[in-house]
Design an enzyme around this catalytic site. Structure first.
Site, PDB file in Angstrom:
ATOM      1  N   HIS A   1     -29.430 -33.742   4.397  1.00  0.00           N
ATOM      2  CA  HIS A   1     -29.250 -33.056   3.124  1.00  0.00           C
ATOM      3  C   HIS A   1     -30.498 -32.216   2.850  1.00  0.00           C
ATOM      4  O   HIS A   1     -31.577 -32.498   3.385  1.00  0.00           O
ATOM      5  CB  HIS A   1     -29.056 -34.061   1.996  1.00  0.00           C
ATOM      6  CG  HIS A   1     -27.748 -34.775   2.055  1.00  0.00           C
ATOM      7  ND1 HIS A   1     -27.219 -35.438   0.964  1.00  0.00           N
ATOM      8  CD2 HIS A   1     -26.847 -34.941   3.060  1.00  0.00           C
ATOM      9  CE1 HIS A   1     -26.056 -35.975   1.294  1.00  0.00           C
ATOM     10  NE2 HIS A   1     -25.814 -35.699   2.565  1.00  0.00           N
TER      11      HIS A   1
ATOM     12  N   GLU B   1     -32.547 -32.045   0.384  1.00  0.00           N
ATOM     13  CA  GLU B   1     -33.702 -32.783  -0.132  1.00  0.00           C
ATOM     14  C   GLU B   1     -34.407 -33.559   0.974  1.00  0.00           C
ATOM     15  O   GLU B   1     -35.641 -33.588   1.035  1.00  0.00           O
ATOM     16  CB  GLU B   1     -33.264 -33.754  -1.246  1.00  0.00           C
ATOM     17  CG  GLU B   1     -32.682 -33.078  -2.473  1.00  0.00           C
ATOM     18  CD  GLU B   1     -31.168 -32.921  -2.436  1.00  0.00           C
ATOM     19  OE1 GLU B   1     -30.572 -32.838  -3.514  1.00  0.00           O
ATOM     20  OE2 GLU B   1     -30.577 -32.871  -1.323  1.00  0.00           O
TER      21      GLU B   1
ATOM     22  N   CYS C   1     -27.889 -36.709  -4.502  1.00  0.00           N
ATOM     23  CA  CYS C   1     -26.954 -37.804  -4.254  1.00  0.00           C
ATOM     24  C   CYS C   1     -27.752 -39.118  -4.207  1.00  0.00           C
ATOM     25  O   CYS C   1     -28.983 -39.100  -4.212  1.00  0.00           O
ATOM     26  CB  CYS C   1     -26.222 -37.572  -2.930  1.00  0.00           C
ATOM     27  SG  CYS C   1     -27.243 -37.872  -1.459  1.00  0.00           S
TER      28      CYS C   1
ATOM     29  N   CYS D   1     -30.399 -39.179  -1.365  1.00  0.00           N
ATOM     30  CA  CYS D   1     -31.545 -38.308  -1.631  1.00  0.00           C
ATOM     31  C   CYS D   1     -32.390 -38.843  -2.778  1.00  0.00           C
ATOM     32  O   CYS D   1     -33.622 -38.782  -2.730  1.00  0.00           O
ATOM     33  CB  CYS D   1     -31.068 -36.890  -1.913  1.00  0.00           C
ATOM     34  SG  CYS D   1     -30.318 -36.109  -0.471  1.00  0.00           S
TER      35      CYS D   1
END
Length: 158
Positions: free
Chosen positions: A55, A57, A85, A88
């Site tokens: 992801h 992040e 999420c 993250c």
């Protein structure tokens, strides 16, 4: 939000477009800032790297940690194009980032089929109620590593 915050968020949003347009992954971007300077950048790279943890992040955290040669990002801020999420969010906490700025909400993400609400609901369920079957094994053997860690004199705490 001040002028600098807007500038850093605009960079995260710009990265979300760039990553999506170059087919690296979903429309997500993130930057990590320390002392007014971007030290880490990330775009979602899940599909291009076949890595479900890539992801934006996480990619930005990895970049920042490599650039600073540390696993702790104390004194840093993360600017991300969408509310993090659960994975993250956890990584941001483990990295010790001081503040999260986000643009789109998790509901905005859900509207384009990135629905984190399912995971949020699963986390609070008891283990025996979760959708993914989970079973504990070999605790007595595994706990010995924890006991050695507790006594280890030269460990690097995190």
């Amino acid at each position: 939000m001040n002028k600098s915050d807007k500038k850093f968020m605009a960079e995260a949003v710009k990265l979300s477009f760039k990553g999506m347009r170059t087919n690296q992954g979903g429309p997500f971007g993130a930057v990590i800032v320390k002392n007014g300077k971007i030290i880490g950048r990330g775009v979602n790279r899940v599909t291009s790297t076949n890595d479900p943890t890539a992801h934006a992040e996480i990619v930005a955290i990895r970049d920042a940690c490599q650039n600073l040669k540390t696993f702790r990002l104390d004194g840093c801020f993360i600017y991300t194009s969408s509310e993090p999420c659960p994975m993250c969010f956890g990584a941001i906490h483990w990295a010790r980032i001081n503040k999260i700025f986000f643009a789109c909400t998790r509901l905005d993400a859900a509207s384009i089929e990135f629905d984190d609400n399912y995971i949020y609901k699963e986390i609070v369920k008891s283990i025996d109620q979760r959708d993914i079957e989970t079973e504990q094994l070999l605790r007595d053997e595994a706990i010995k590593a924890f006991e050695l860690w507790r006594k280890k004199y030269d460990k690097i705490k995190y």
